[in-house]
Design an enzyme around this catalytic site. Structure first.
Site, PDB file in Angstrom:
ATOM      1  N   LYS A 194       8.016  -1.590  -3.625  1.00 45.05           N
ATOM      2  CA  LYS A 194       6.597  -1.907  -3.729  1.00 45.05           C
ATOM      3  C   LYS A 194       6.176  -1.666  -5.167  1.00 45.05           C
ATOM      4  O   LYS A 194       6.298  -0.548  -5.683  1.00 45.05           O
ATOM      5  CB  LYS A 194       5.782  -1.034  -2.783  1.00 45.05           C
ATOM      6  CG  LYS A 194       4.280  -1.290  -2.913  1.00 45.05           C
ATOM      7  CD  LYS A 194       3.488  -0.572  -1.860  1.00 45.05           C
ATOM      8  CE  LYS A 194       2.001  -0.825  -2.068  1.00 45.05           C
ATOM      9  NZ  LYS A 194       1.194  -0.114  -1.088  1.00 45.05           N
ATOM     10  N   LYS A 247       7.422  -6.178  -2.026  1.00 45.63           N
ATOM     11  CA  LYS A 247       5.988  -6.459  -2.106  1.00 45.63           C
ATOM     12  C   LYS A 247       5.508  -6.305  -3.523  1.00 45.63           C
ATOM     13  O   LYS A 247       5.822  -5.273  -4.124  1.00 45.63           O
ATOM     14  CB  LYS A 247       5.262  -5.469  -1.194  1.00 45.63           C
ATOM     15  CG  LYS A 247       3.767  -5.539  -1.244  1.00 45.63           C
ATOM     16  CD  LYS A 247       3.197  -4.448  -0.408  1.00 45.63           C
ATOM     17  CE  LYS A 247       1.699  -4.484  -0.531  1.00 45.63           C
ATOM     18  NZ  LYS A 247       1.084  -3.347   0.101  1.00 45.63           N
TER      19      LYS A 247
HETATM   20  C1  PBG Z   1      -1.728   0.709   0.249  1.00 50.34           C
HETATM   21  C2  PBG Z   1      -1.495  -0.719   0.488  1.00 50.34           C
HETATM   22  C3  PBG Z   1      -1.867  -1.719  -0.417  1.00 50.34           C
HETATM   23  C4  PBG Z   1      -1.528  -2.921   0.181  1.00 50.34           C
HETATM   24  C5  PBG Z   1      -0.953  -2.650   1.429  1.00 50.34           C
HETATM   25  N1  PBG Z   1      -0.933  -1.265   1.598  1.00 50.34           N
HETATM   26  C6  PBG Z   1      -2.572  -1.640  -1.705  1.00 50.34           C
HETATM   27  C7  PBG Z   1      -2.176  -0.669  -2.709  1.00 50.34           C
HETATM   28  O1  PBG Z   1      -1.042  -0.173  -2.749  1.00 50.34           O
HETATM   29  O2  PBG Z   1      -3.028  -0.351  -3.531  1.00 50.34           O
HETATM   30  C8  PBG Z   1      -1.784  -4.247  -0.463  1.00 50.34           C
HETATM   31  C9  PBG Z   1      -1.736  -5.437   0.395  1.00 50.34           C
HETATM   32  C10 PBG Z   1      -2.356  -6.649  -0.201  1.00 50.34           C
HETATM   33  O3  PBG Z   1      -2.751  -6.700  -1.384  1.00 50.34           O
HETATM   34  O4  PBG Z   1      -2.462  -7.636   0.558  1.00 50.34           O
HETATM   35  N2  PBG Z   1      -1.016   1.630   0.928  1.00 50.34           N
END
Ligand code: PBG
Length: 322
Positions: A194, A247
């Protein structure tokens, strides 16, 4: 000319013989935002998506099932007054997420419900972990709370737990906590690679979960790195993850491909809010054909190696595929 690759593209029938990847609604997971209010509230930067109230949630899932989408992932927009530095609301058995899971599983036991494990929606600091006085994100203290959060979701009936927090060691700790409590059948979909991405902007607006201070670079990955993703993959695999995720998806297809070549586990990819917003915004202006761009973006994610795709386009894509 001996070689004429165009012969294999000469008709729809021959093109169908030679097609290498295909999308299917069975591979799509639909992310949904829930909140405490009764009414649904549209999210400005994500045209077509809303923060859903209890009735809106049931209506949306009913529609998704009708369209052929059989799994959802839930994200809560938590009331400001419930947010604390340790994200205590994340382990509240009567909280928004457990109640939403129960409502869904009661109505559709066969629906696969995925839940997000991370503290940001519950944290008064807007971080995925607990913030120390000096601003550091505390790893091991956070993992303890995440285990409680995962258990709370499993007790409510979650089928798949998806830790998105990027703390070290959380997959193994959550696996241990689930097994110890008798939830051997609950799966873990690890957010393995991520990245600290600008493409999460609309999501943070949707949940009002942007970090109040600093950024997420001490736990989310540097967009410049791919070897590091392989290291994370090896760890998550070793710690007992059932599926690994990359992601965002579209800008990180090379990472997806690299993981595909290094693990036998199934892979997921998350087409995030910013990827969705870009396509929707251009389509609204008539600058591109929204449906074709959507399907092409998803097919590319599939071709790169994703078995499962989390996408806000799930319903539209499923309809377009039937
Ligand atoms: C946070 C989380 C995020 C997303 C999913 N879980 C945002 C972040 O890490 O700030 C983003 C998903 C998206 O942008 O569609 N745990």
């Amino acid at each position: 000319m001996r070689q004429r690759p165009r012969r294999n593209r000469k008709s729809a029938v021959v093109r169908a013989w030679t097609t290498e990847s295909a999308l299917s609604s069975r591979r799509l997971v639909y992310p949904l935002f829930v909140h405490e209010a009764r009414e649904d509230v549209p999210i400005a930067a994500m045209p077509g998506a809303s923060r859903l109230g209890p009735e809106g949630l049931l209506r949306e899932v009913d529609g998704a099932l009708e369209d052929g989408v059989r799994s959802v992932v839930l994200f809560p927009a938590v009331a400001e007054e419930l947010k604390t530095p340790r994200g205590d609301e994340a382990t509240n058995e009567a909280g928004l997420v457990p109640r939403s899971i129960q409502a869904l599983k009661e109505r559709w036991p066969e629906l696969t419900v995925v839940t997000d494990v991370a503290l940001d929606p519950y944290s008064s600091d807007g971080h995925d972990g607990i913030v120390a006085e000096d601003g550091r994100i505390l790893n091991d203290e956070t993992v303890e709370v995440l285990c409680g959060q995962a258990l709370c979701q499993a007790r409510a009936g979650a089928d798949v737990i998806a830790p998105s927090d990027m703390m070290d060691g959380r997959v193994g700790a959550i696996r241990g906590a689930l097994d110890h409590a008798g939830f051997q059948e609950v799966s873990i979909l690890a957010y393995t690679a991520k990245y600290a991405s600008a493409f999460y902007g609309p999501f943070r607006e949707a949940l009002d979960s942007a970090p109040r201070g600093g950024d997420k670079k001490t736990y989310q990955m540097d967009p410049a790195n791919v070897r590091e993703a392989l290291r994370e993959a090896a760890l998550d695999e070793d710690e007992g993850a059932d599926l690994l995720m990359v992601k965002p998806a579209g800008p990180y297809l090379d990472v997806l491909r690299a993981l595909r070549e290094h693990t036998t586990l199934p892979l997921a990819a998350y087409q995030v809010s910013g990827e969705y917003a870009m396509i929707q915004a251009a389509a609204e202006r008539g600058w591109l054909d929204g449906e074709r761009a959507m399907l092409e973006s998803l097919l590319s994610i599939r071709r790169a190696g994703a078995d499962v795709i989390l996408t806000y386009f799930a319903r539209q894509a499923a309809r377009a595929l039937t």
